[in-house]
Structure formats: C-alpha cells, structure tokens
Design a protein around this motif. Structure first.
Motif, PDB file in Angstrom:
ATOM      1  N   PRO A 162       0.821  -1.235   0.000  1.00  0.00           N
ATOM      2  CA  PRO A 162       0.000   0.000   0.000  1.00  0.00           C
ATOM      3  C   PRO A 162       0.842   1.268   0.000  1.00  0.00           C
ATOM      4  O   PRO A 162       0.491   2.257  -0.647  1.00  0.00           O
ATOM      5  CB  PRO A 162      -0.835  -0.135   1.266  1.00  0.00           C
ATOM      6  N   TRP A 312      -8.719   6.540  -1.468  1.00  0.00           N
ATOM      7  CA  TRP A 312      -8.702   5.345  -0.610  1.00  0.00           C
ATOM      8  C   TRP A 312      -9.325   4.163  -1.337  1.00  0.00           C
ATOM      9  O   TRP A 312      -8.798   3.048  -1.315  1.00  0.00           O
ATOM     10  CB  TRP A 312      -9.463   5.636   0.686  1.00  0.00           C
ATOM     11  N   ALA A 316      -7.425   0.687  -2.607  1.00  0.00           N
ATOM     12  CA  ALA A 316      -7.968  -0.625  -2.235  1.00  0.00           C
ATOM     13  C   ALA A 316      -8.197  -1.495  -3.470  1.00  0.00           C
ATOM     14  O   ALA A 316      -7.916  -2.703  -3.465  1.00  0.00           O
ATOM     15  CB  ALA A 316      -9.266  -0.443  -1.447  1.00  0.00           C
ATOM     16  N   ARG A 319      -4.873  -2.723  -4.724  1.00  0.00           N
ATOM     17  CA  ARG A 319      -4.392  -3.835  -3.897  1.00  0.00           C
ATOM     18  C   ARG A 319      -5.070  -5.131  -4.303  1.00  0.00           C
ATOM     19  O   ARG A 319      -4.437  -6.202  -4.331  1.00  0.00           O
ATOM     20  CB  ARG A 319      -4.655  -3.533  -2.428  1.00  0.00           C
ATOM     21  N   HIS A 320      -6.341  -5.046  -4.668  1.00  0.00           N
ATOM     22  CA  HIS A 320      -7.053  -6.237  -5.126  1.00  0.00           C
ATOM     23  C   HIS A 320      -6.501  -6.685  -6.485  1.00  0.00           C
ATOM     24  O   HIS A 320      -6.375  -7.891  -6.740  1.00  0.00           O
ATOM     25  CB  HIS A 320      -8.546  -5.940  -5.228  1.00  0.00           C
ATOM     26  N   ARG A 323      -3.217  -8.576  -5.925  1.00  0.00           N
ATOM     27  CA  ARG A 323      -3.241  -9.543  -4.818  1.00  0.00           C
ATOM     28  C   ARG A 323      -2.409 -10.780  -5.112  1.00  0.00           C
ATOM     29  O   ARG A 323      -1.917 -11.443  -4.195  1.00  0.00           O
ATOM     30  CB  ARG A 323      -4.677  -9.925  -4.505  1.00  0.00           C
TER      31      ARG A 323
END
Length: 791
Positions: A162, A312, A316, A319-320, A323
């Motif tokens: 992150p 934000w 997120a 990040r997905h 993954r």
C-alpha cells in the motif's frame, strides 16, 4: 565495533523518497536538455564534443505553448458566456447590421457578477474533458505491452505494498506535465474572472494539487490492472484506441473557443447534467465562485472529502488487482505460422518495393498502435473538425472553397508524416545499431524511408483533392497552383520530418517514452504552419518565397542530420564543424533583421536621412554578421570557411568573373527591355522614381555596387552555396542557392537575379574565392543602374 541496527523506513518517508526520485529524474532530464551544453566535458583527441541548442528551442516553444493555451482558455470562457448565457450583452450588431460577438463585453460581465448556472455547467464539462486528457495523454504515451519494470523493482524493497501504491500516485501526480498544461491555463482564467486577481495562479495550483492525484489514480488503475488482465496484443489495441480518443477531446475543447462555434458543441455544454457540479471539477468551480469564505470552505471541505474517499477506494482496488503479484503470466505472444500461399496481387505489389521499403511496410502492419496512429488518426482529426465545427455535411464546400480543400489536404498529409516519417529512427528501438552493420550507408536507408512515407502520405491528400474535384463546377487556373503547392510540400516535409526525427531520437534513452524529444515535434508543427500560410496567401510571389525557403530549410536540416548520423550512437562524439547550409540561412536571417533594426535606430534616434541610414545599416549589418560568423568559425575550428582571396589564381578569377558578368548583365538588360513593353512598366517606373527621390545616385551606387556584393556574396555564395555543395553536385547547388538569392529580392526582379545567382555561383565554383562572385555582382548592379539612370 558494534553495528547499529537499521531503522525501518516509515510510510511517509518511503512515499517521499519515491516522489523525490521521480522529481529528481525529471529535473535531471530537464537540466540536461536546457543546460547540458554549458557543461564542460573533456573532449577526445581529434573528435569534437557534442553540442546542443535544444535549450533554446525548448524555452521558446514552452513560452509559445503557454501563451497559446492561455489565450485558448480565455477564448473558451468568454465564448461560452456569449453562447450559453441568454442575458449576456456580448451579442451585438455592427454598423452594417451584421451580428457579431464582442468578447470584451463578456469579460466585463464576468468581472462584475458571479458566473451564471448555464456557464458553470459548461465550464464543468470543459474541466471534465481536460481532466480526461490528463489521464489519457500519459496513458497513451506509455507502451502498455511492455513490462512495468519500475513497479516490479519497487516491490522488492522492504516497504509494504500500500505504501508503494500511495507513493506511485504522488510521484505520478508530480510528473504529469501534460495534465499541468491541460488544466493550469483554464483554471487560472476561471480564477481570474472569478475575482481572485493575482491570487488566481495560486488558486489554480491548489486545484491542480487535488485533481492531478485523481488523474494519477485513474492512470495507475488502468495501466496496472490491465497488465494483469489482458494479453499483450489486446494491450496494444487498447493503447491505439486511447490515442484515438485523445484527439477528439482536444478538438472538442478547441471548438468551444472558436468565435463561430457550432451549435453542436454548445448544445452539449447546455445539456451537461447539473449533478456534475458536485464532482471534483464542479466543486473546484464552486470554490472559486464562492461569494463568502463560508461557502468556499464548504466546497473545499467537500472536495477534499471526495478526493480522500476516491483515493482510498482506488488504492484498495489496486491492492485487489495486485493480490497475486505484479508479474503477469508473460508478455510474449504466440504466433501460429500459416502455410505458404501462392503469390497474390498484394505480394507481387510488395515485391515491387525495395527491401528497405518492404521491411518498413511489414513493421507497419505488425505494430497495431503505429498502424492506427498513422492511417486512422488523421481521419479522426478531420472528422472531429467537421463534427465539432458543425460542418459534417459540408463536403460540397470543398468544391467551392479550394483554398480550404488544399489546406485540409496538406494538413492531413503533414500530420501523417509527423506520426510516421518523424518516427523513422525511433521505431527501430534498441536494434538501431543493426542499420549501421548493413552493407550500405544509413543515409541511403533514411532516403528510401522518406520516399516511402512521402508516397503513402499522398493517399489522403489525393482523396481530399478528388472530393474537391468531384464537387467543382467551374475550373480555374489557380486550382493548379494550389495542387502544386500541396503536392510539392509533401515530399519537402517528408524530408524535414525524417531529418528532425534524427535529432529528436535519443537511441540511448532507457525509457522508451524519452526517446523522442517533444521540442522537435513542436518545431515541425511550427514549420508546417508556416507553409500553410502560403496556401492562404493571394500573392504568387509570397507562395514562391515560402516554397523556396522551406525547401532550402529541408536541405539544411537533411545536411545536419546526415552529418550527425555516424555519431548518433556515441554519447560524446559529434561531427567535426564544417560550413553548412543552415549557417547561411541563419546568417541571412540575422543580416536582414539587423539591417532593419540599425536603419530604424539611425532614422529615429539619430534623425539621419533615409539615404545614408539605409546604406550604412546595410554595410554595418553585413560587417557584423561577417565578423560574428568568422569568430564562431574560429572558435570552433570550422573547416571549409569561404575566403575572399586566399588560395585563388587572380588571372583565372578575373577571366571567370568577366564571362559571368557579361552573361548576367546581358540577361538583366534584355529583361528590362522586355519589361518596357509590358503592363508592369508603369508601376516599375513609379517605384524607380520614388527610389530616386529617396536615394541620391551616389548613395544608391554605393549601396548596390559596394555594400551589396561585399555583404551578400559571403552569405549566399560562401555559406549557402558552399554548404549545399557538400551535399549535392554543382548544378543543383547552384540552382538552389540562386533561388534563395532571388526570393529575397522584389518579385519583378526575381528572374534576372536568379540568373545573376547562377553566374555568381558558377564563378565561385571555378575560382574557389569570393572575389569572383563579388565582381560579378558589382558589375551587374552597376550596368543595371546605369541603364536605369540613362533611361
């Protein structure tokens, strides 16, 4: 000794280091382009060090672009106020009862009162479109199919993912120069007319600090996520589509700033949804238009909250996306070979081309992004102009307005060349060195590529000309002149594009996006606009002057590129300094500018009469240019500097001068005799009488017989002809230098002056000194003036 444990890097410090790394890289690139020439480098023995004047071009073009974008932003704002606000008083009627828009009245209205809701909706649409450009332009300038090595390198650092993603957003926001150029001028104009005064730049900068991170978020979501989901072939297709979407957005915004903007674009502005006022671009407008600090605070607070929430959520989502890691399955594409087929018409046609041209066509067919940009993007541009200007059904006008048809034909041609011939060396990529290993010169390879792109580029101009001819009902000879200008300009600008592409290409750059220096792209566009002006000109002599000057510029650029090719892959070496055609063109430009400035100063400040002022200014400018050029050549140890007497045979020089002066004088007298029996003689006699009243015979003889030969022969024969002679045989060099010499004289004297230029160049070629052409020039002027005095 004890070793201290390494302290962990905090998230804030990691993000700052990433941003600092990107900004340092951008600063180093900018400093290298602007001030690299001032760094002292140890030269190799016998090899000249590389020098660059790119900083001059970069600074000049940045200044021109800043003024252009600011002016366009002002036009968009005022024009939309006139079209969208019904209560605006900028729509007035002149004394002939013709309606027009007085944008200064619109400017006064905007300063006195807040923006109307209709205008706010339209400006929200404009900022939204420009925000889209801030996303698409950086995305389209990057090769999506290439692995994102910097991200794969960063994940090896002892920093959480992150933190890396937040750092990527910040550093891409700081390095989004296309977003700054797209958003800063309109935001500054909106803030200015919102009453913020000289705080407008600060308000625009604050708005950029909010909008650019959102643009970086969309950019990163696109190129990071799509790499994980799509194969390389589809990524190339997507990049091609991205480039196609950018141009219509640019032309849409430009159409809003046109005085006679079509109802099409204004209808879109009127119909833009009101709820978009609560998006980040709309909230920026609300904050600038707030009537109180409380309202401004509310808009700013909501804007910051939206931005924080979107960032934000975007991080997120990234990040997905990542993954399972940052490396996809692989970037190689499997290719299934097809069985050999019998020769078709297409193959037989391709075999008619040389191997170099067949290779270029094969590369074009394999690179989808290059293919789309080269063949489809010009069509998108023309269609965008027709749609956004409300002239989609105006093909019939091409048969009536032939100047517009010629302009469109030439414009689409030079744009194709910018996307194709300009990229000739850059498309070679890391295998450019292979061209230096083939058993032929790289100059001949580039010539073939320039010929190929010149032929391919003629396709669209021929289509435009065909449409114009289809709708033409009345033939005029001026149409042939327009066709000549267009079809002569395409090969000229093909040579210019390939030449500038040599200077714009940086084959040693690690980043593919940095291999083309954009300064030369803007320079190419400026040169194309100069030629376009000649299409609109109604004076034949101006058309001829522009064609000759642009052709000479193409030859000068090609000569410079030809000299630089052997040293292109060497980061330190440069070609040895020699007299070039570009030196002569620069000297000629400086000579005419300096004599005008000196004459103006002497007549205004010193109150000197025009007779001595013009003569002294002519001689002083010639002397200054001569001394300056000789000083530069002395400093750089240039080879081939023209000499007045050194190394020549006086007897042969006088003999060649006598023969050439006789031919030039005979042609000049015959031409003047013929003019006496033409309709032009009355105007010429009036001009001669006016010149005689301004100049006495003594000053006129001093100017024509002494100053002109001494000053002009050094430039036109010593530098221009001497430079051309290095790249071509004697006769073409004589003709080209004589044409340049002729077009700087009055139109009625171009023909005999052209012959004079041929004779002077022939004398210089034979005698190898400047004394010969100086004598030819002096005798010719003396004979012509004596004939005029006697008449």
């Amino acid at each position: 000794m004890t070793q201290q444990a390494a302290q962990p890097v905090t998230q804030a410090r990691a993000i700052w280091l990433m941003t600092k790394m990107r900004l340092t890289r951008q600063r180093n690139m900018l400093a290298n382009n602007l001030f690299g020439k001032f760094r002292k480098k140890k030269a190799r023995d016998g090899i000249a060090g590389k020098k660059s004047s790119l900083w001059v071009l970069t600074a000049l073009l940045v200044l021109v672009m800043s003024f252009s974008f600011t002016g366009l932003s002002r036009n968009v704002l005022l024009n939309m106020n006139c079209h969208l606000v019904a209560s605006s008083h900028c729509n007035v009627v002149d004394k002939d009862h013709a309606p027009f828009q007085n944008v200064e009245l619109a400017a006064a209205e905007l300063r006195k009162a807040p923006f109307q809701p209709e205008l706010l909706r339209g400006l929200t649409m404009v900022l939204t479109l420009l925000f889209g450009l801030a996303v698409l332009l950086p995305l389209g300038s990057k090769e999506l199919a290439q692995p994102d090595w910097d991200l794969e390198w960063l994940v090896t650092m002892p920093v959480e993912r992150p933190t890396l993603l937040w750092g990527r957003l910040l550093e891409r926001s700081a390095a989004n120069f296309s977003g700054v150029f797209a958003l800063m001028p309109p935001l500054g104009m909106i803030a200015w007319y919102s009453g913020l005064g000289w705080f407008a730049p600060l308000a625009a900068l604050a708005a950029l600090l909010v909008l650019l991170p959102l643009a970086a978020l969309l950019h990163t979501l696109a190129d990071t996520g799509l790499r994980m989901w799509l194969p390389a072939s589809q990524l190339r297709n997507l990049q091609a589509v991205t480039g196609l979407f950018s141009m219509p957005l640019i032309y849409f915004v430009m159409a809003l700033g046109m005085p006679n903007a079509s109802g099409f674009v204004m209808d879109w502005a009127r119909a833009f949804p009101a709820w978009t006022g609560w998006t980040p671009p709309g909230l920026v407008l609300q904050a600038m238009q707030a009537s109180s600090l409380a309202q401004a605070g509310q808009a700013i607070a909501l804007l910051l909250a939206q931005t924080a929430a979107l960032l934000w959520a975007g991080v997120a989502l990234m990040r997905h996306q990542l993954r399972n890691g940052v490396v996809n399955a692989g970037s190689r594409e499997s290719v299934r070979r097809k069985p050999q087929a019998a020769p078709t018409a297409g193959r037989r046609l391709s075999e008619a081309f040389t191997p170099i041209k067949r290779r270029e066509l094969r590369l074009l067919s394999r690179d989808r992004n290059f293919l789309v940009q080269t063949l489809l993007l010009p069509v998108i541009i023309v269609v965008s102009q027709l749609v956004f200007n409300g002239k989609l059904n105006s093909f019939a006008e091409l048969g009536v307005n032939h100047v517009t048809a010629a302009t469109i034909a030439f414009g689409i041609g030079v744009y194709m060349l910018m996307l194709s011939a300009f990229q000739t060396l850059n498309n070679e990529g890391q295998v450019l060195w292979l061209l230096y290993t083939v058993p032929r010169s790289i100059e001949s390879v580039l010539k073939e590529k320039a010929q190929l792109w010149g032929m391919l580029t003629l396709i669209y101009p021929l289509i435009i000309v065909g449409i114009s001819a289809w709708y033409t009902t009345h033939f005029e000879w001026s149409m042939l002149a327009l066709l000549l200008i267009v079809f002569a300009g395409i090969p000229i600008y093909s040579l210019i594009a390939v030449s500038l592409g040599v200077f714009a290409c940086d084959p040693l750059a690690v980043d593919a996006r940095a291999r083309v220096r954009p300064t030369y792209i803007y320079l190419y566009m400026l040169l194309a606009s100069f030629y376009t002006w000649s299409i609109y000109s109604d004076v034949w002599s101006q058309k001829l002057v522009v064609m000759v000057l642009v052709a000479s510029m193409a030859l000068a650029l090609w000569q410079k590129a030809r000299d630089a090719l052997p040293y292109l892959l060497d980061p330190a070496a440069a070609p040895p300094p020699r007299v070039s055609t570009s030196d002569g063109l620069i000297a000629a430009t400086a000579f005419f500018i300096m004599q005008g400035l000196i004459a103006l100063f002497m007549m205004r400040a010193m109150e000197m009469p025009a007779q001595p002022a013009v003569t002294i200014a002519f001689a002083a400018a010639g002397l200054l240019v001569y001394l300056l050029i000789r000083f530069i050549y002395w400093r750089s140890k240039t080879a081939g500097v023209p000499a007045v007497l050194r190394g020549g045979d006086m007897k042969l020089t006088l003999g060649y001068s006598a023969m050439a002066a006789f031919v030039a004088s005979a042609v000049g007298l015959a031409y003047l005799t013929g003019l006496q029996h033409s309709a032009l003689w009355a105007d010429i006699a009036k001009q001669s009488a006016a010149s005689a009243s301004t100049f006495s015979r003594g000053w006129l003889l001093a100017l024509a017989v002494l100053a002109a030969p001494l000053c002009e022969e050094f430039i036109f024969r010593g530098l221009i002809y001497g430079g051309l002679r290095r790249s071509m045989s004697a006769m073409p060099a004589m003709a080209m230098s004589a044409a340049i010499f002729a077009v700087v004289h009055p139109p009625t004297s171009m023909l005999p002056v052209f012959v004079l230029g041929l004779c002077a160049a022939w004398t210089y070629e034979r005698s190898k000194t400047l004394l010969g052409p100086m004598l030819v020039h002096a005798v010719y002027n003396a004979v012509v003036l004596s004939w005029q005095f006697w008449m």
